[in-house]
Each structure stands twice: as C-alpha cells, then as structure tokens.
Design an enzyme around this catalytic site. Structure first.
Site, mmCIF file in Angstrom:
data_model
loop_
_atom_site.group_PDB
_atom_site.id
_atom_site.type_symbol
_atom_site.label_atom_id
_atom_site.label_comp_id
_atom_site.label_asym_id
_atom_site.label_seq_id
_atom_site.Cartn_x
_atom_site.Cartn_y
_atom_site.Cartn_z
ATOM 1 N N GLU A 1 0.907 -1.294 -0.193
ATOM 2 C CA GLU A 1 -0.033 -0.022 -0.144
ATOM 3 C C GLU A 1 0.908 1.090 -0.043
ATOM 4 O O GLU A 1 1.100 1.841 -1.057
ATOM 5 C CB GLU A 1 -1.000 -0.003 1.101
ATOM 6 C CG GLU A 1 -2.050 -1.096 1.099
ATOM 7 C CD GLU A 1 -3.304 -1.015 1.789
ATOM 8 O OE1 GLU A 1 -3.833 0.242 1.684
ATOM 9 O OE2 GLU A 1 -3.470 -1.860 2.525
ATOM 10 N N GLU A 36 -1.386 -1.174 13.506
ATOM 11 C CA GLU A 36 -2.679 -0.837 12.812
ATOM 12 C C GLU A 36 -3.681 -1.365 13.475
ATOM 13 O O GLU A 36 -4.877 -0.707 13.664
ATOM 14 C CB GLU A 36 -2.583 -1.579 11.471
ATOM 15 C CG GLU A 36 -3.906 -1.497 10.678
ATOM 16 C CD GLU A 36 -3.601 -2.054 9.051
ATOM 17 O OE1 GLU A 36 -3.087 -3.303 9.097
ATOM 18 O OE2 GLU A 36 -4.258 -1.579 8.184
HETATM 19 C C1 BGC Z 1 -5.261 1.289 5.046
HETATM 20 C C2 BGC Z 1 -5.782 2.021 6.057
HETATM 21 C C3 BGC Z 1 -6.951 2.761 5.311
HETATM 22 C C4 BGC Z 1 -7.959 1.803 4.778
HETATM 23 C C5 BGC Z 1 -9.367 2.475 4.428
HETATM 24 C C6 BGC Z 1 -6.177 0.125 4.509
HETATM 25 O O1 BGC Z 1 -6.047 -0.635 3.593
HETATM 26 O O2 BGC Z 1 -4.009 0.616 5.486
HETATM 27 O O3 BGC Z 1 -4.721 2.438 6.676
HETATM 28 O O4 BGC Z 1 -7.265 4.008 5.769
HETATM 29 O O5 BGC Z 1 -7.563 1.000 4.134
HETATM 30 O O6 BGC Z 1 -10.047 1.499 3.818
#
Ligand code: BGC
Length: 934
Positions: free
Chosen positions: A499, A784
């Site tokens: 990401e 996270e």
């Molecule tokens: C990200 C997040 C993001 C979220 C929203 C994730 O894959 O890592 O931090 O805000 O998706 O869908």
C-alpha cells in the site's frame, strides 16, 4: 499599548530616525531576531510562490516581549540591502504584532532571481532589535516558457511486462570558463538520481516525489556552481520506476501514469561577465542500461555490480556504444517547484543482534521497526549474490515473518563485482522492517556488514515529550517512529506492505499529533495541493491522494479494478480536505494555508451537501466507517459498529463548521453565515435521526458519542447525558471500543466533559485493547490493529496487519495538550496565545513536554513531589499564555519563590473554581504550590 505604539510610530518611519534613536528610553533588556523563514523553509532556492510567506522569531533576555512594529527590506544582493535606493522592496514601518505568515508585498518576483531580506522590530516596551542577519530566498522557474530543454527518454527497447533495468542518460559538455553561478532545474517521470562530474547532485531521495503526474509534476533546483569546471564536464541521470511506473497498490498494479520513464533537465550557467549558457536535456544525450536490473518501491532492487559503467558520469567517458535518446512531447501536467521538504537519509542504526532462526535463516534484528534500507558491506568473489529480505516481525516460533507484507517482496539482491570490499545501498526503493534475513553472504557476517539507513521527509523535530511512565515514553517513541516511517514524501498509511498510499483518513486523524512532533507545515501543504488537484468536479475527494486507485482504473478500462474506483468520497477520509488545512492553520498560524485550500474545502462540503440532499442527512452511501474498531475483531469485518450514516452526517456537519470558521478568518462573511446555517441544519438532522431524549446517540458506541460531542452536534442540555453514557460505557467495559475515527478524540472528549479519571483509566491500561498493550508486546512503532499480536502471541490476520500505522498514534495530541498541557488557542492560532493547562491524573508524577512553534519554544513541565506541585512554563517572545494551575488556591501559589503578583510578565492570577488562572507574557516561569496529591 496603543499609546506606546503611536509614540514609536513617530520615530519608526525612516532609517535615519531609527539610527538617531529619537525616542523615549526603552525598558531594560535586549531583543534579537532569529530563525528567518520563507514558506516555512530556511533560505530556500527554487520557489514559485508569487508572494512568499515570511516569518521570524524574537529572542529576548527579558520577560513579556511583544512585537509592536516590524520593518522588512528586500534586495537583489546582500550589499544592496544597505544601499539607499537599491532595495527591491521595503515594507516601511508596519505597526503590527505579526511575525508569522507575513506575505512579501513588493513588485513581481523574477524567475531565477535571488532575494536577500532582513527584518527589524520594535517591541511594546520600546526595545528595538538590530536588523537581523540577512537571509534569502531564490525563485525558480515560474512558467512553461522558462523551460526550453526537452523531455527525453531512452530509445532502448524495454519489455514493459516486467520490471526492467534503470536507464542511464548522459551528456558531455564544455564550459568556456568557471561559472560564477550554476543552477540545475530537474525533474522526471519516474524517480531520478542526478550526477555531475562523478558526484551525486544534492542528497534528496526519490525526487521529484509523488504527485499525480498527469496534473502536476514537481521539479527540484540545485546550486551546482561548485561541481562545474572550465573545459570538459559531464552530466548523467539514472531513472527509476518510482511511483510513475513501478508497483503501487494492492493488486500489484504497475504503470499507473505511463510506460516510459523520462528526464527533463536544465543546467543554467552564468559566467563572471554575466553571460549565460544552458545545457538541457535533448536528443544529443546518450542512453544505456547499467547495474540496476530492476528497482521497485515494493519489490526491492536487484543490482549486478559487474555491470557498473565506471566513469559514466564523468567527462571523457567513451559512450560511442550507447544508444540514442528520444525527445518526447512534454506531459500536459503543470511543472511546479518542490513544495515540501525532500526525503533524505536521516539516521543510521546498527543491528542489536544477529542470530539464526529455528528454521535456519541468518537474521539481523535492528531493534527498531524502521523505514529505509540496509547499507551492505561485503567482500567476496565476483558473481556472488547476497540477498536481503526485510520483515517487521518474527512469528511465534521465532521465524522470519513476511505474510503481512502481502505482495511487497522487499528483497534486495546484490551481485558482487569482486576484488575488494564493496559497499552497496539500493537506489529507488525502500523497505519497512526491523528484521533482515541474509542469504548468500560470502563467509561469516562481520560486525558492521549491515547498517540500517533511516530515510524520511526531512522535517525538523519540534516536539519532546517524556513522563514518569516508561511505557508511555515508549508509546511516544513509537508514535514518532511511525511518523518518520510514514512521512516519506507524503503521509502514508503504512510503509511496508503493498500500500504505502496517501490514505486521507489516516492523515486526517494524525495531522495534529504530527504537527506537535515535527514541523509538518510544508509537508502537508504539498500534499493538500495534491488533494485539491485530485478533487473531482463534483467536489468529491478521493480515499487516497494521489488517487492511484482511480488513475489506474481509468488507464485500464474494463479491468477488474474499474468497479473499485471509489464512486463517493468517504466520511472521515475525504474530510481531510477541510480538517487538515484547519489543523495547519491552528498549529502554524498562517492563514495562507486556508487561502490556498479554501476552494477545495468549499468543494468538499458542496459534495456532501449534494449527497445528503434536502434532509441534510448523509445516508445510504458506502463509507469506510470507524475502520478496524474493537468490535470488528469479533465480527470479522473492518467497518466498525457505528452506523456509517451517523458518521457521514457527523463529518458533514463538522466540515461545514470548519468552512464557516475558515470563511471567518478569510473575511468571507457571506460564506461564514451560509456555512454557519448549514452546520445548524445538519446538526438538527443529526439530532433528529440519531439522538434520543435520554442522551443516547446512535447505537450507543463510544465512537458515536465521541463524534457527536467533539463536533458539538448535541443540544446543550443533552450533552452531559451523552457524556455520562460514554463515561459509563468506558467504566463498565474498562476499555475503549473505538476504531480509526473514534479513537483519536476519545480522551479529549472524556476530558472536556469532566471524565478525566476515565480518560486516564483508558490511557494507562496495559491489557488489550489499549494504546499501551502493543508496548507491552515489544512494539517499537504504532500498530494498525489493537491486536496486531494477540494476547496468546499469535498474529491478527495477515491480510491486514501492519506494525507501522500511525492512526492510533493520534492520541499524541491528547498527550501534549492535556497530559502535558500545551494547547492551541483557536482565536490566536500558531501559539500566538498559548494555553498551558496540564491535567495531572492517573499515576503520573511528572511530565515534561516542549514544542518549537512558529514563535519559538513552548515548554510545560510539571511534577508532584513531597506534597508540592511544580510547573515550569516557557512562553516564546511575541506570544502570551494563559496558565491554568490545577488544584491550586490563589494565596498558596508562588512564582519563582515570590508570591504571585507583581513579578515581571505575570499578571495577577484569579481563582477559577479549584484552579488558579494566570496570564503571562513571554519568558520562563516556575509556579509552585501545595498539592492535594502526594
Ligand atoms: C489502509 C488504511 C486505510 C484503509 C481504508 C487500509 O488498507 O492501510 O489505513 O485508511 O485501508 O480502507
């Protein structure tokens, strides 16, 4: 104050008058000007802002200093600053206390021109500073017509199906003399590494940075005078795939913006006699491939040192076997000067241990989850390949764990050229890791073979925070390291898996904490420019900025991801458009950010209005919800348990309210009224749909209460009821239940509505779920998920389990502003007026925090010892502060050993309930009184 202004005014008009000192004797003490900044940067070159924003700080050896007037002068050379009639601009005496966000007010600024400037001030007690040391800024190229070089790309055939070698581009040129001045203006499609005469130009990494290259492309400016010589010279560039055509996104997508990397470069030389010469990228350059077999942000790099072309970036290199380059039509995007701070190598880390895992891998532990790469030192036979793989964690068995990286390979493969010690660092990639698995190292791994190179956007550190609780200190450390690791050119969600994207929601919740820790103004200013550029006609703001999800889907019509283009802005994510500009305005006090973003802010609220329709309820659309909240763990969903309609309507109201406030600051009075009315309507709709007479909000989740209370969405008399429900939920569960949107303001709301004890209870909790739980599990960055590592030691699902995600680190704002008590006054933002109001609680016995704001250092340090409460406060010159002394009786308070009262800079305190409130001017103060707590 006004009277003293006028008496100064009589004398301030001319230099002669000032020098003659024609005024009443000033009070004792001296003031001095330091930290001159332009566009929040020190002596920047290559600006394109038409009216750069200036600021300075006052240093004083006395308390209570306020600026009463300033005078700025600007000239095209340092010498001209003191020559009458040679100034490019003089502000004249301006009666004003403004020392932050003062716009340049002179004639139009010329491209390439350097401007020197100085400032001097008078304070309200008649003290005058000398002229500051001169500082400067230099303009870059301003418009398309300033560029005459051509965009070029290598003509070598490439297989675009797979990542390929990074092309080298080069050119020899001759200079007829030693240049008096030389600048290179340079950018690329892809990322570049620029060389002049065998030396790397500058120390910036991953330039030109990530923007939507179809709309705006940054260029960089370097002073290369010292790198050039009379006679033969050579310029060379290596081009990497970067964000332009490398992998970005969770489908392994490549080629978001195009298939070919390209270079645009203009080297402008001025000789002593004033004559100029330009060496630009054009068809006379040559191209070849070199040792970089491939280099990708996620995948890593493969480098074969046997393919190095020694001397390729120096003059006289024989390039007759090299291929041609092709000139290409310039991209339609606007070229803009670099806005934010560049990414650089910032620090180095040595592994704390090297060991063999149960399944037999040699692994180095850096002791810190970090972002950057490994510098490898190695000696061995030519053709030997050393492979480095990078991971954030070891699994329960102690083996190297990479499943949570998903598609990101994070692998470096270095093939030796042989013949002696070799040192290698990769070029166009970075890794998020704490552990490195080493394979193929020739012989035994000696100490010093591996060094962690930490990279991030080069932001000045502005915050320090320490307490009597070691776990909390580690939490602060983790927040800071997640900021470092996710401030790599843009604010990202995470720095390791597939990401590393500019997720708007994550940035939104973290921005205020970020601004405490580091000077984040220019960093966010750049990204907000990207956000505005990516905003759709409808006002909708994407989920990520740059919006690669959409860009890629549009380039590949009919692909599986076309359906995933977010059709709608997402509540709490897209609101970054309104929240971050406002956050920056509060933290830095420069209204220029509101001016720059205002259209975008209004556009976003317009979109919300259109989606919500006449009933002002934003319901029915898809959103990301209270992402990853506590309940989502049991339910195995990601969107949380608070209704997305409630969240969307709450954020709609909040964004309307922020536009109202921004309009007020900018003097857009009709708008202020309009958005004030809109806020009221949305608030009423929210109350009708989600608020019960007994104060229950929505499903009664903590997040529902937090948003309703924080955004002032409840009727006055319902607020205490709702707050009591929230507090009761916290007490009965003993823990938080919030996700990305509810967590950041949970403690702030509890504190504001009188539930400080509950706030401390959540904050000091060590068991899952809590902020300190990951710390007890050895975290060195913010996770996270609340249960990234579960209490039984197993991992959360590999599909969504980053160990370096700053969103929950947004509690940092509460730590600075409540625990330490350094808070912003929205009526005098940028800490022009500081609120120092520590709220001691829990088992804390001392807290020390400081913040280097736009006016200078602010400090709040409290401790409780031997039955006494002590508070050290530092307020920078040209600021004032309201200090709230918790649990104090007026007659017991001393300041610096004397009773409160006539001391310089202190106005007499007043009793406010159980606290004493004191107004102070700038300076350092020590307050002390008996404490109810021991
Ligand atoms: C990200 C997040 C993001 C979220 C929203 C994730 O894959 O890592 O931090 O805000 O998706 O869908």
């Amino acid at each position: 104050m006004l009277r003293s202004f006028r008496s100064i005014g009589l004398c301030f008009g001319t230099l002669a008058a000032l020098d003659a000192g024609c005024r009443a004797a000033p009070k004792p003490g001296s003031i001095k000007l330091v930290q001159l900044r332009v566009e929040s940067r020190r002596d920047p070159i290559g600006l394109d802002a038409p009216r750069p924003s200036l600021r300075w700080q006052i240093e004083a050896d006395v308390r209570g200093v306020r600026q009463a007037a300033y005078e700025i002068r600007v000239a095209r050379s340092e010498a001209d600053l003191t020559q009458a009639g040679r100034l490019a601009w003089e502000s004249g005496k301006v009666s004003s206390d403004q020392s932050v966000g003062v716009p340049y007010g002179g004639p139009a600024l010329g491209a390439r021109q350097r401007y020197y400037w100085q400032v001097r001030v008078e304070d309200t007690d008649g003290r005058r500073s000398a002229w500051s040391e001169p500082a400067f800024w230099e303009m870059g190229l301003r418009s398309a017509t300033d560029w005459s070089a051509r965009w070029i790309e290598s003509a070598i055939a490439e297989d675009s199906a797979v990542p390929g070698p990074s092309p080298l581009l080069r050119k020899d040129f001759t200079l007829r003399g030693k240049p008096a001045r030389a600048r290179v203006y340079v950018t690329s499609l892809g990322v570049y590494d620029l060389r002049l005469n065998g030396t790397r130009v500058g120390n910036d990494l991953l330039t030109p940075g990530w923007t939507d290259y179809t709309k705006r492309i940054q260029y960089q400016t370097y002073d290369v005078t010292a790198l050039l010589r009379t006679g033969p010279n050579a310029v060379g560039a290596i081009l990497g795939d970067g964000w332009y055509r490398g992998t970005v996104g969770f489908f392994g997508q490549r080629h978001h913006y195009g298939d070919k990397v390209a270079l645009l470069l203009q080297l402008e030389v001025t000789y002593d006699d004033g004559r100029t010469e330009m060496i630009g990228s054009d068809e006379t350059w040559k191209a070849a491939t070199g040792p970089i077999l491939h280099s990708d942000l996620y995948a890593g790099e493969a480098y074969d040192a046997r393919l190095e072309r020694s001397g390729w970036d120096s003059a006289g290199y024989d390039d007759h076997t090299w291929s041609a380059v092709k000139a290409m039509p310039p991209p339609a995007a606007a070229l803009i000067a670099q806005v934010g701070p560049p990414v650089r190598r910032i620090e180095e880390i040595t592994p704390v241990r090297i060991f063999t895992t149960p399944d037999g891998l040699t692994v180095a532990d850096l002791g810190q989850n970090m972002v950057g790469w490994i510098r490898l030192r190695v000696a061995g036979p030519a053709g030997t390949t050393v492979t480095l793989r990078h991971a954030e964690a070891l699994d329960q068995a102690g083996n190297f764990y990479t499943a949570n990286l998903r598609l990101a390979r994070q692998t470096i493969a270095y093939t030796l050229k042989g013949g002696g010690p070799e040192v290698f660092e990769p070029h166009f990639t970075f890794q998020g890791f704490r552990f490195v698995a080493i394979e193929g190292y020739p012989g035994k791994l000696p100490p010093g073979a591996l060094t962690g190179i930490v990279i991030h956007s080069d932001l000045a550190r502005t915050g320090e925070f320490e307490t009597s609780n070691q776990l909390v200190n580690q939490l602060q450390h983790n927040i800071l390291w997640s900021q470092k690791g996710n401030f790599v050119d843009l604010p990202t969600d995470c720095p390791q898996r597939d990401e590393r994207m500019g997720w708007t929601g994550d940035a939104q919740v973290f921005a205020s904490t970020a601004a405490f820790n580091m000077d984040s103004e220019a960093f966010f200013r750049k990204w907000l420019g990207d956000l505005a550029a990516e905003q759709l006609e409808s006002g909708s703001v994407p989920w990520t900025v740059p919006d690669i999800l959409r860009t890629w889907a549009l380039r590949r019509p009919g692909s599986a991801t076309a359906e995933t283009i977010p059709a709608a802005g997402a509540a709490g994510w897209s609101d970054a458009a309104t929240i971050i500009p406002w956050t920056l305005y509060l933290a830095y006090g420069d209204r220029a950010i509101l001016e720059a973003q205002y259209r975008s802010m209004v556009g976003w609220v317009g979109y919300q209005e259109a989606r919500a329709g006449a009933d002002h309820l934003w319901d029915g659309d898809d959103h990301l919800g209270d992402w990853l909240d506590f309940f989502s763990i049991a339910k195995n969903t990601r969107f949380g348990s608070t209704s997305t309609d409630l969240i969307a309507t709450a954020y709609y109201a909040h964004s309307a309210d922020l536009v109202r406030q921004a309009a007020r600051v900018l003097g857009e009075n009709a708008h202020a009224v309009r958005y004030g009315a809109l806020f009221s309507k949305v608030r009423e709709a929210f109350q009708r749909a989600f608020v019960a007479a007994d104060g229950t909000v929505g499903e009664g989740t903590q997040t529902a209460y937090v948003l309703a209370l924080d955004f002032d969405l409840l009727p006055e008399k319902i607020r205490p009821l709702a707050a009591a429900h929230l507090a009761e939920d916290v007490r009965s569960r003993g823990h938080l239940t919030t996700g990305f949107l509810g967590t950041p303001r949970l403690l702030t709301v509890l504190t504001r509505f009188g539930y400080l004890e509950e706030a401390y209870r959540l904050f000091e909790r060590r068991e899952f779920p809590s902020w300190l739980y990951p710390v007890t599990k050895g975290a060195t960055t913010v996770w996270e998920r609340w249960d990234g590592v579960r209490p039984d030691g197993s991992f959360q699902t590999a599909g969504m389990n980053s160990f370096n995600h700053y969103a929950y680190g947004a509690v940092g704002e509460w730590m600075y502003s409540t625990l330490a008590g350094i808070a912003i006054d929205p009526e005098a933002p940028g800490y022009r007026h500081v609120v120092i109001a520590p709220r001691p609680g829990g088992a804390f016995t001392w807290v020390k925090a400081s913040h280097a704001g736009p006016y200078g250092e602010i400090r709040s340090e409290w401790k409780i010892a031997a039955g006494r409460f002590q508070l050290v406060v530092v307020v920078p010159p040209n600021s004032t502060a309201t200090v709230r002394l918790p649990g104090a009786e007026l007659e017991d308070v001393t300041e610096g050993d004397a009773p409160l009262g006539p001391a310089a800079g202190v106005s007499r305190g007043r009793q406010a309930g159980g606290d004493v409130v004191v107004e102070v001017g700038s300076g350092r103060y020590l307050f002390e009184y008996p404490s109810a707590r021991r």
